[in-house]
Write a protein that holds these residues in place. Structure first.
Motif, PDB file in Angstrom:
ATOM      1  N   PRO A  25       6.431   9.515   2.982  1.00 53.93           N
ATOM      2  CA  PRO A  25       5.820   8.679   4.013  1.00 53.93           C
ATOM      3  C   PRO A  25       4.953   9.451   4.998  1.00 53.93           C
ATOM      4  CG  PRO A  25       8.077   9.139   4.608  1.00 53.93           C
ATOM      5  CD  PRO A  25       7.862   9.753   3.241  1.00 53.93           C
ATOM      6  N   GLU A  26       4.865  10.766   4.837  1.00 54.51           N
ATOM      7  CA  GLU A  26       4.080  11.605   5.748  1.00 54.51           C
ATOM      8  C   GLU A  26       2.708  11.884   5.146  1.00 54.51           C
ATOM      9  OE1 GLU A  26       5.519  12.246   8.660  1.00 54.51           O
ATOM     10  OE2 GLU A  26       7.442  11.478   7.965  1.00 54.51           O
ATOM     11  N   VAL A  27       1.660  11.659   5.939  1.00 60.10           N
ATOM     12  CA  VAL A  27       0.297  11.916   5.481  1.00 60.10           C
ATOM     13  C   VAL A  27      -0.415  12.747   6.547  1.00 60.10           C
ATOM     14  CG1 VAL A  27      -1.893  10.915   4.730  1.00 60.10           C
ATOM     15  CG2 VAL A  27       0.257   9.702   4.264  1.00 60.10           C
ATOM     16  N   ALA A  28      -0.862  13.929   6.164  1.00 65.35           N
ATOM     17  CA  ALA A  28      -1.630  14.788   7.059  1.00 65.35           C
ATOM     18  C   ALA A  28      -3.076  14.795   6.577  1.00 65.35           C
ATOM     19  CB  ALA A  28      -1.071  16.200   7.076  1.00 65.35           C
ATOM     20  N   THR A  29      -3.966  14.428   7.466  1.00 66.46           N
ATOM     21  CA  THR A  29      -5.388  14.375   7.142  1.00 66.46           C
ATOM     22  C   THR A  29      -6.110  15.394   8.012  1.00 66.46           C
ATOM     23  OG1 THR A  29      -5.174  12.001   6.704  1.00 66.46           O
ATOM     24  CG2 THR A  29      -7.407  12.875   6.964  1.00 66.46           C
ATOM     25  N   ILE A  30      -6.826  16.286   7.363  1.00 63.35           N
ATOM     26  CA  ILE A  30      -7.637  17.269   8.075  1.00 63.35           C
ATOM     27  C   ILE A  30      -9.081  16.779   8.011  1.00 63.35           C
ATOM     28  CG2 ILE A  30      -8.422  19.661   8.148  1.00 63.35           C
ATOM     29  CD1 ILE A  30      -5.782  20.357   6.649  1.00 63.35           C
ATOM     30  N   TYR A  31      -9.711  16.670   9.179  1.00 64.95           N
ATOM     31  CA  TYR A  31     -11.076  16.133   9.189  1.00 64.95           C
ATOM     32  C   TYR A  31     -11.893  16.726  10.320  1.00 64.95           C
ATOM     33  CZ  TYR A  31      -9.195  12.909  12.742  1.00 64.95           C
ATOM     34  OH  TYR A  31      -8.600  12.357  13.852  1.00 64.95           O
ATOM     35  N   ASP A  32     -13.206  16.597  10.182  1.00 61.79           N
ATOM     36  CA  ASP A  32     -14.141  16.957  11.236  1.00 61.79           C
ATOM     37  C   ASP A  32     -14.493  15.676  11.976  1.00 61.79           C
ATOM     38  OD1 ASP A  32     -14.380  19.715  10.695  1.00 61.79           O
ATOM     39  OD2 ASP A  32     -15.822  19.308   9.093  1.00 61.79           O
ATOM     40  N   LEU A  33     -14.278  15.678  13.276  1.00 57.32           N
ATOM     41  CA  LEU A  33     -14.613  14.533  14.114  1.00 57.32           C
ATOM     42  C   LEU A  33     -15.949  14.824  14.792  1.00 57.32           C
ATOM     43  CD1 LEU A  33     -13.696  11.820  15.304  1.00 57.32           C
ATOM     44  CD2 LEU A  33     -12.614  13.120  17.158  1.00 57.32           C
ATOM     45  N   HIS A  34     -16.950  14.062  14.439  1.00 59.44           N
ATOM     46  CA  HIS A  34     -18.291  14.197  15.004  1.00 59.44           C
ATOM     47  C   HIS A  34     -18.416  13.192  16.154  1.00 59.44           C
ATOM     48  CE1 HIS A  34     -19.762  16.452  11.394  1.00 59.44           C
ATOM     49  NE2 HIS A  34     -18.791  15.750  10.832  1.00 59.44           N
ATOM     50  N   THR A  35     -18.859  13.681  17.313  1.00 60.70           N
ATOM     51  CA  THR A  35     -18.986  12.787  18.466  1.00 60.70           C
ATOM     52  C   THR A  35     -20.300  13.024  19.193  1.00 60.70           C
ATOM     53  OG1 THR A  35     -18.070  14.215  20.196  1.00 60.70           O
ATOM     54  CG2 THR A  35     -16.478  13.024  18.806  1.00 60.70           C
ATOM     55  N   THR A  36     -20.663  12.051  20.025  1.00 59.74           N
ATOM     56  CA  THR A  36     -21.838  12.204  20.875  1.00 59.74           C
ATOM     57  C   THR A  36     -21.521  13.096  22.071  1.00 59.74           C
ATOM     58  OG1 THR A  36     -21.235  10.217  22.121  1.00 59.74           O
ATOM     59  CG2 THR A  36     -22.754   9.929  20.258  1.00 59.74           C
ATOM     60  N   ARG A  65       0.838  -1.202   0.000  1.00 60.99           N
ATOM     61  CA  ARG A  65       0.000   0.000   0.000  1.00 60.99           C
ATOM     62  C   ARG A  65       0.866   1.243   0.000  1.00 60.99           C
ATOM     63  NH1 ARG A  65      -3.305  -2.665   4.230  1.00 60.99           N
ATOM     64  NH2 ARG A  65      -1.649  -1.930   5.584  1.00 60.99           N
ATOM     65  N   THR A  66       0.394   2.274  -0.684  1.00 60.49           N
ATOM     66  CA  THR A  66       1.042   3.582  -0.595  1.00 60.49           C
ATOM     67  C   THR A  66       0.673   4.199   0.754  1.00 60.49           C
ATOM     68  OG1 THR A  66      -0.824   4.804  -1.501  1.00 60.49           O
ATOM     69  CG2 THR A  66       0.785   3.907  -3.098  1.00 60.49           C
ATOM     70  N   PRO A  67       1.409   5.216   1.195  1.00 62.00           N
ATOM     71  CA  PRO A  67       1.002   5.899   2.427  1.00 62.00           C
ATOM     72  C   PRO A  67      -0.436   6.434   2.354  1.00 62.00           C
ATOM     73  CG  PRO A  67       3.267   6.427   1.951  1.00 62.00           C
ATOM     74  CD  PRO A  67       2.745   5.663   0.756  1.00 62.00           C
ATOM     75  N   ALA A  68      -0.827   6.974   1.212  1.00 68.20           N
ATOM     76  CA  ALA A  68      -2.203   7.480   1.064  1.00 68.20           C
ATOM     77  C   ALA A  68      -3.212   6.341   1.172  1.00 68.20           C
ATOM     78  CB  ALA A  68      -2.357   8.208  -0.263  1.00 68.20           C
ATOM     79  N   ASP A  69      -2.938   5.203   0.530  1.00 67.71           N
ATOM     80  CA  ASP A  69      -3.826   4.041   0.619  1.00 67.71           C
ATOM     81  C   ASP A  69      -3.929   3.532   2.058  1.00 67.71           C
ATOM     82  OD1 ASP A  69      -4.237   4.118  -2.130  1.00 67.71           O
ATOM     83  OD2 ASP A  69      -2.778   2.524  -2.547  1.00 67.71           O
TER      84      ASP A  69
END
Length: 120
Positions: A75-86, A7-11
């Protein structure tokens, strides 16, 4: 012992967040290295078993992960995301910076404002 994958880092990170979406902690064993280290505002976790257990606990409050953008630099992957929680009214903007070697995540640093979680 973890084996090398193609797998690639993105995969790898796509598989990681797909497991999050399914609340499937066991699938994380396929993408996390045995010696994976997590660091974030609410803790430090070392090793595959402790990281899987920690994420399994987190899944109890996660309702969704909305990926905003993914940056890949070798090899570096930065993911920006919204974390929805209860546990929070509004989604928590989060940055996950992962280091991936041979298709396995060896390190994760999460950055977010923990105050909404601490006030619950």
């Amino acid at each position: 012992m973890t084996t090398t994958t193609h797998r690639t880092p993105a995969d790898t990170m796509t598989a990681y967040f797909d497991a999050w979406q399914r609340h499937d902690a066991e699938s994380l064993r396929d993408v996390l290295a045995d010696d994976v280290v997590f660091d974030g505002p609410m803790g430090h976790v070392e090793g595959l078993e402790d990281n899987v257990a920690s994420l399994r606990g987190l899944f109890g409050i996660v309702t969704a992960v909305t990926i905003r953008h993914v940056f890949v630099d070798g090899p570096e992957v930065a993911t920006i995301y919204d974390l929805h929680t209860t546990a929070t009214e509004a989604p928590m903007l989060t940055v996950n910076w992962a280091h991936v070697v041979d298709g396995r995540v060896t390190g994760i640093r999460a950055v977010f404002d923990p105050r909404p979680l601490l006030s619950t």
